[in-house]
Design a protein around this motif. Structure first.
Motif, mmCIF file in Angstrom:
data_model
loop_
_atom_site.group_PDB
_atom_site.id
_atom_site.type_symbol
_atom_site.label_atom_id
_atom_site.label_comp_id
_atom_site.label_asym_id
_atom_site.label_seq_id
_atom_site.Cartn_x
_atom_site.Cartn_y
_atom_site.Cartn_z
ATOM 1 N N ASP A 18 0.848 -1.197 0.000
ATOM 2 C CA ASP A 18 0.000 0.000 0.000
ATOM 3 C C ASP A 18 0.883 1.246 0.000
ATOM 4 O OD1 ASP A 18 -2.958 0.903 0.488
ATOM 5 O OD2 ASP A 18 -1.766 2.110 1.883
ATOM 6 N N ASN A 19 1.896 1.191 0.828
ATOM 7 C CA ASN A 19 2.824 2.308 0.952
ATOM 8 C C ASN A 19 3.551 2.557 -0.370
ATOM 9 O OD1 ASN A 19 4.128 4.283 2.526
ATOM 10 N ND2 ASN A 19 5.931 2.978 2.570
ATOM 11 N N GLN A 20 3.845 1.459 -1.082
ATOM 12 C CA GLN A 20 4.605 1.599 -2.325
ATOM 13 C C GLN A 20 3.744 2.064 -3.492
ATOM 14 O OE1 GLN A 20 6.262 -2.315 -2.795
ATOM 15 N NE2 GLN A 20 8.004 -1.903 -1.460
ATOM 16 N N ILE A 21 2.517 1.535 -3.608
ATOM 17 C CA ILE A 21 1.785 1.767 -4.862
ATOM 18 C C ILE A 21 0.488 2.563 -4.709
ATOM 19 C CG2 ILE A 21 2.790 -0.273 -5.992
ATOM 20 C CD1 ILE A 21 0.161 -1.741 -5.503
ATOM 21 N N VAL A 22 0.098 2.888 -3.476
ATOM 22 C CA VAL A 22 -1.114 3.707 -3.292
ATOM 23 C C VAL A 22 -0.675 5.044 -2.711
ATOM 24 C CG1 VAL A 22 -3.356 3.879 -2.121
ATOM 25 C CG2 VAL A 22 -2.520 1.646 -2.885
ATOM 26 N N SER A 23 -1.259 6.117 -3.256
ATOM 27 C CA SER A 23 -0.919 7.451 -2.749
ATOM 28 C C SER A 23 -1.127 7.486 -1.239
ATOM 29 C CB SER A 23 -1.797 8.504 -3.415
ATOM 30 O OG SER A 23 -1.677 9.710 -2.702
ATOM 31 N N GLN A 24 -0.176 8.060 -0.555
ATOM 32 C CA GLN A 24 -0.241 8.061 0.915
ATOM 33 C C GLN A 24 -0.839 9.362 1.463
ATOM 34 O OE1 GLN A 24 0.697 5.097 2.959
ATOM 35 N NE2 GLN A 24 0.069 4.512 0.904
ATOM 36 N N VAL A 25 -1.556 10.108 0.589
ATOM 37 C CA VAL A 25 -2.133 11.364 1.094
ATOM 38 C C VAL A 25 -3.158 11.092 2.194
ATOM 39 C CG1 VAL A 25 -1.763 12.831 -0.923
ATOM 40 C CG2 VAL A 25 -3.855 11.487 -0.759
ATOM 41 N N TYR A 26 -3.746 9.892 2.186
ATOM 42 C CA TYR A 26 -4.690 9.631 3.261
ATOM 43 C C TYR A 26 -4.221 8.570 4.253
ATOM 44 C CZ TYR A 26 -6.483 7.435 -1.087
ATOM 45 O OH TYR A 26 -6.611 6.857 -2.310
ATOM 46 N N ALA A 27 -2.950 8.352 4.304
ATOM 47 C CA ALA A 27 -2.446 7.304 5.205
ATOM 48 C C ALA A 27 -2.428 7.784 6.648
ATOM 49 C CB ALA A 27 -1.053 6.903 4.794
ATOM 50 N N ARG A 28 -2.738 6.938 7.556
ATOM 51 C CA ARG A 28 -2.528 7.232 8.970
ATOM 52 C C ARG A 28 -2.405 5.958 9.797
ATOM 53 N NH1 ARG A 28 -6.375 11.199 11.964
ATOM 54 N NH2 ARG A 28 -4.843 12.792 11.552
ATOM 55 N N ASP A 29 -3.396 5.077 9.690
ATOM 56 C CA ASP A 29 -3.425 3.928 10.597
ATOM 57 C C ASP A 29 -2.783 2.682 9.990
ATOM 58 O OD1 ASP A 29 -6.357 5.361 11.432
ATOM 59 O OD2 ASP A 29 -4.967 4.740 12.991
ATOM 60 N N PRO A 30 -1.929 2.004 10.748
ATOM 61 C CA PRO A 30 -1.285 0.796 10.233
ATOM 62 C C PRO A 30 -2.193 -0.424 10.334
ATOM 63 C CG PRO A 30 -0.492 1.292 12.443
ATOM 64 C CD PRO A 30 -1.503 2.339 12.110
ATOM 65 N N LEU A 31 -3.308 -0.369 9.650
ATOM 66 C CA LEU A 31 -4.287 -1.463 9.721
ATOM 67 C C LEU A 31 -4.753 -1.808 8.319
ATOM 68 C CD1 LEU A 31 -7.025 -0.882 12.459
ATOM 69 C CD2 LEU A 31 -5.128 -2.494 12.482
ATOM 70 N N VAL A 32 -5.012 -3.072 8.073
ATOM 71 C CA VAL A 32 -5.662 -3.482 6.832
ATOM 72 C C VAL A 32 -7.021 -4.036 7.232
ATOM 73 C CG1 VAL A 32 -5.526 -4.968 4.793
ATOM 74 C CG2 VAL A 32 -3.425 -4.072 5.823
ATOM 75 N N ILE A 33 -8.067 -3.364 6.803
ATOM 76 C CA ILE A 33 -9.422 -3.765 7.189
ATOM 77 C C ILE A 33 -9.987 -4.698 6.125
ATOM 78 C CG2 ILE A 33 -11.787 -2.926 7.627
ATOM 79 C CD1 ILE A 33 -9.827 -2.173 9.849
ATOM 80 N N SER A 34 -10.582 -5.800 6.568
ATOM 81 C CA SER A 34 -11.058 -6.755 5.565
ATOM 82 C C SER A 34 -12.536 -7.092 5.703
ATOM 83 C CB SER A 34 -10.246 -8.047 5.651
ATOM 84 O OG SER A 34 -10.447 -8.637 6.911
ATOM 85 N N GLY A 35 -13.194 -6.627 6.752
ATOM 86 C CA GLY A 35 -14.620 -6.938 6.865
ATOM 87 C C GLY A 35 -15.288 -6.127 7.950
ATOM 88 N N GLY A 36 -16.614 -6.223 7.971
ATOM 89 C CA GLY A 36 -17.350 -5.488 8.995
ATOM 90 C C GLY A 36 -18.680 -6.161 9.254
ATOM 91 N N GLU A 37 -19.155 -6.017 10.464
ATOM 92 C CA GLU A 37 -20.446 -6.607 10.841
ATOM 93 C C GLU A 37 -21.030 -5.731 11.942
ATOM 94 O OE1 GLU A 37 -21.618 -9.592 9.382
ATOM 95 O OE2 GLU A 37 -23.469 -8.941 10.361
ATOM 96 N N GLY A 38 -22.190 -5.134 11.691
ATOM 97 C CA GLY A 38 -22.791 -4.267 12.704
ATOM 98 C C GLY A 38 -21.854 -3.127 13.074
ATOM 99 N N VAL A 39 -21.608 -2.961 14.367
ATOM 100 C CA VAL A 39 -20.744 -1.849 14.798
ATOM 101 C C VAL A 39 -19.264 -2.244 14.824
ATOM 102 C CG1 VAL A 39 -22.580 -0.794 16.170
ATOM 103 C CG2 VAL A 39 -20.999 -2.385 17.276
ATOM 104 N N PHE A 40 -18.956 -3.400 14.262
ATOM 105 C CA PHE A 40 -17.569 -3.885 14.324
ATOM 106 C C PHE A 40 -16.885 -3.895 12.957
ATOM 107 C CE2 PHE A 40 -19.833 -5.961 17.839
ATOM 108 C CZ PHE A 40 -19.079 -5.471 18.897
ATOM 109 N N LEU A 41 -15.587 -3.649 12.995
ATOM 110 C CA LEU A 41 -14.735 -3.846 11.828
ATOM 111 C C LEU A 41 -13.767 -4.964 12.166
ATOM 112 C CD1 LEU A 41 -13.775 -0.203 10.735
ATOM 113 C CD2 LEU A 41 -15.108 -1.848 9.399
ATOM 114 N N TYR A 42 -13.273 -5.657 11.150
ATOM 115 C CA TYR A 42 -12.286 -6.721 11.362
ATOM 116 C C TYR A 42 -11.066 -6.435 10.514
ATOM 117 C CZ TYR A 42 -16.100 -9.122 13.594
ATOM 118 O OH TYR A 42 -17.122 -9.432 14.443
ATOM 119 N N ASP A 43 -9.882 -6.623 11.103
ATOM 120 C CA ASP A 43 -8.693 -6.461 10.275
ATOM 121 C C ASP A 43 -8.363 -7.794 9.622
ATOM 122 O OD1 ASP A 43 -7.072 -7.986 11.975
ATOM 123 O OD2 ASP A 43 -6.188 -6.240 12.968
ATOM 124 N N ILE A 44 -7.376 -7.742 8.754
ATOM 125 C CA ILE A 44 -7.069 -8.910 7.923
ATOM 126 C C ILE A 44 -6.558 -10.090 8.758
ATOM 127 C CG2 ILE A 44 -4.680 -8.267 7.355
ATOM 128 C CD1 ILE A 44 -5.492 -8.935 4.402
#
Ligand SMILES: Cc1ncc(COP(=O)(O)O)c(C=O)c1O
Length: 440
Positions: free
Chosen positions: A8-34
């Motif tokens: 992500d750091n190499q090939i996606v613009s980092q103008v919106y980077a902040r959190d070192p997390l990769v999010i892969s799913g969500g359910e209700g009020v929860f998010l899940y990382d990879i």
């Protein structure tokens, strides 16, 4: 996780980077990382995911529309856009008569500014420091938050001229060092003074968020928005409310303006209009503004009034009404605010707790007397909360002279979930207090 972050750091613009997390799913009020770790989503995609993630009814509504009509050029009317316009006008208490649909909050703000200038034959736009209105040229010029575009000299020339910024009603840090109510809303008088003394004789509009969200959840004191509307009338200017964050139940009423019974000439909504699943925005206009704008032929984006967006919004509105989500936001929001206020007795780094419904601020300070922002502490709390399983929003910068952790979870948050999340917050605050010691 690390491999994705590196790529992500190499090939996606980092103008919106902040959190070192990769999010892969969500359910209700929860998010899940990879890696499968679960987080309370107390940012809700910056107030967009009002129904939380993977909401079965919303998904059903979207899927149904997918096999009917997804997209068609804005030159054609569709059943979906007529139905959504009708619904929005009804919901907003019939104060408005026409709706324009957009794709993002920024482009809807852009149209609102265009409308004000067109109706008033030019003139300047008055907006507020700390306000956030978007990332396109006009919306960024109205923004008073010193984002990159306002401060980097190589790109500030992209901002149009004709914008005047004034002080917001941030009573915790009043720019005039006054206190409400003895101030008698001096800040409103000062807007008028500024305009007159600087020689602006044509004011197209004053634009504000009814509650500044990204500026640190600045809730105006009673009477403020009414006085602002009165000032607009005196100046023959339009009033624009940016309800992109506050719309659709976030603050415990359908629109935040309803708390104060103040209705602008133009109201802009976005984010949670569709439940956040499909990008979409809208500008609601009085008949005077709407009819004037019908004379303009050129405004629109390829995906404006996208039928899939309209269907998602219609389903979302059904769910908000059926599940009485504004009431839930008010009830659960009050529980969170009360518990956080109680925590103030234990943690001196909390300078202020404020908010309405499920838009809540924890203001972080070095000490309560000086009210000096504590940027390092806010950063630390934000990261520790994330590590402990709560994703929040951090609005903290020396330019703003404030450090605020914003909580804006999905409106479906239950009392039980709120209490569990608050237990985690308190645990993190305890750990930090243990490390940093107690300050007065
Ligand atoms: C109050 C407000 N207005 C406008 C916008 C711009 O919306 P968008 O990011 O969809 O362009 C935002 C975005 O965060 C916002 O918070």
């Amino acid at each position: 996780m690390q491999d994705y972050l590196i790529l992500d750091n190499q090939i996606v613009s980092q103008v919106y980077a902040r959190d070192p997390l990769v999010i892969s799913g969500g359910e209700g009020v929860f998010l899940y990382d990879i890696d499968g770790k679960k987080y309370y989503d107390f940012s809700a995609h910056y107030s967009s995911s009002s129904l939380g993630h993977n909401h079965p009814e919303l998904i059903k509504g979207i899927i149904k529309q997918l096999s009917t009509l997804v997209s068609v050029s804005v030159q054609f009317a569709t059943r979906e856009r007529v139905a959504l316009a009708k619904r929005l006008l009804l919901l907003s208490g019939e104060n408005y008569k026409k709706v324009l649909f957009g794709v993002t909050g920024s482009d809807a703000i852009e149209f609102a500014l265009k409308a004000a200038k067109y109706c008033k034959k030019g003139g300047v736009i008055v907006s507020f420091w700390r306000g956030y209105h978007g990332a396109t040229a006009g919306s960024a010029a109205a923004t008073g938050k010193a984002e990159t575009i306002q401060i980097d000299p190589s790109i500030t020339s992209l901002l149009p001229s004709g914008f005047v910024h004034v002080s917001p009603p941030y009573c915790y840090r009043c720019d005039y060092k006054k206190e409400y109510p003895s101030c008698d809303l001096f800040c409103i008088d000062f807007i008028k003074k500024r305009i007159i003394n600087d020689g602006y004789d044509n004011i197209a509009a004053i634009i504000t968020e009814p509650i500044q969200a990204a500026g640190g959840v600045i809730v105006p004191p009673p009477g403020y928005l009414k006085a602002l509307k009165k000032l607009c009338r005196e100046l023959d200017a339009l009033l624009i409310f940016d309800e992109v964050v506050t719309g659709f139940g976030r603050t415990g009423s359908f629109f935040a303006s309803q708390h104060w019974d103040v209705y602008p000439d133009i109201m802009v909504v976005g984010k949670a209009l569709t439940g956040g699943y499909i990008p979409g925005s809208a500008v609601l206009m009085t008949s005077e503004v709407g009819e004037a704008m019908d004379k303009l032929t050129l405004h629109g984006h390829t995906h404006s009034a996208y039928p899939l967006m309209c269907a998602s919004a219609l389903t979302n509105l059904d769910i908000i009404e059926n599940e009485r989500l504004p009431d839930n936001a008010k009830r659960v929001g009050n529980i969170i605010i009360k518990r956080l206020q109680k925590m103030m007795g234990k943690y001196s780094f909390i300078g202020d707790i404020r908010g309405v419904g499920l838009l809540i601020a924890i203001e972080i300070v070095q000490d309560r007397d000086s009210r000096q922002a504590d940027y390092q502490m806010a950063d630390k709390l934000y990261s520790k909360l994330r590590e402990a399983g709560i994703i929040t929003e951090l609005e903290s910068s020396p330019r703003l002279e404030s450090s605020v952790i914003v909580l804006h979870p999905p409106l479906i948050l239950s009392e039980k979930e709120a209490c569990e999340a608050l237990d985690i917050i308190e645990r993190v605050f305890n750990e930090i207090k243990g490390v940093c010691g107690v300050r007065s």
